[in-house]
Design an enzyme around this catalytic site. Sequence first.
Site, PDB file in Angstrom:
ATOM      1  CD  GLU A 127      -2.988  -1.015   0.171  1.00  0.00           C
ATOM      2  OE1 GLU A 127      -2.561  -0.756  -1.018  1.00  0.00           O
ATOM      3  OE2 GLU A 127      -4.236  -0.830   0.421  1.00  0.00           O
ATOM      4  CB  THR A 180      -1.827   7.754 -13.078  1.00  0.00           C
ATOM      5  OG1 THR A 180      -1.625   9.170 -12.934  1.00  0.00           O
ATOM      6  CG2 THR A 180      -1.953   7.584 -14.640  1.00  0.00           C
TER       7      THR A 180
END
Length: 308
Positions: A127, A180
């Site tokens: 993450e 993105t």
Amino acid sequence: MQSVSVRAHGSSANLGPGFDCFAIALDAVYDEVTVSLADTNEIEINVIGDNVPEDPRKNVAGVVAMEFSRNHGITTGLKIRIAKGIKPGYGLGSSGASSAATAFALSVLFGKNLDRPALVELASAGELASAGVAHRDNVAASLFGGFSMWIEGPPKRVINIPPPDDLYLAVAMPLIEIPTMKTMYARSVLPQSVDFEKHVRNTANASEIVVGFMLRDARILGEGMRDEIVEPVRSKFIPGYASVRRAAFSAGALGFTISGAGPSLLAVCDQRQVAVSVLKEMKSAFDSEGISSDGFVSRVGSGCSVIH
Ligand code: HSE
């Protein structure tokens, strides 16, 4: 043992006021990760089903594997095959599920038997690479299932509560162009300070979610899904948010929130048939705003499991 395959479900993090702490696993969507010993000393990644980078330094599974190898002095190469069932960039814990499955598979393959906080820490390396912050909510839910609370501590720990039997979730995914590094962007708009009164109300709402799960009452936990701190900011980036919310409640939803960092929207229901109607109305509300959408009805999922 030469190879381990693990299934990890996607997840909806935050549930409104439980920002970076609460998440539920989503039974309807999952990734499967197979980690095998390789003859080389390289980490090789093969992704099936989505356009995710295969460079190990840019893929969350590769980052988790490198972290694991570093921590445990492992020099052998690895082949990692990822079958993506969770669409990345929609707030459904896609990177968290791949990270969780990889961490779990490595622990089993090398017989490390990592404990729960260690698995969360390892998976959250993925993450960190994907969102810029090692938030633990998604990986905790994907690893252990149910309603999951990440407690920063000390000591760091995860508390899981099984869901009520009558809990159904309608998840609508607006097919809008995603910037993105989606979660990274959604985190860049977070408020820098919190109004005290909003904090008080959010604390009460978060408590209601926990109580709802403990009492196995979908109505109470749904009522708690009201966030006055993060959701008002992030909802501005989700076209149709207000009308989809209205449509969900008119069709019988008991609660409504952004799934993770969005843009998917999640409604809580207490019957499958109601969840099916709620999803239909959420998708028509997106349609009326000129936004096409996908979606699914899900139960709360279980944690990581070895499939072979
Ligand atoms: N808690 C994280 C966030 C979850 O909302 O930024 C991201 O999926």
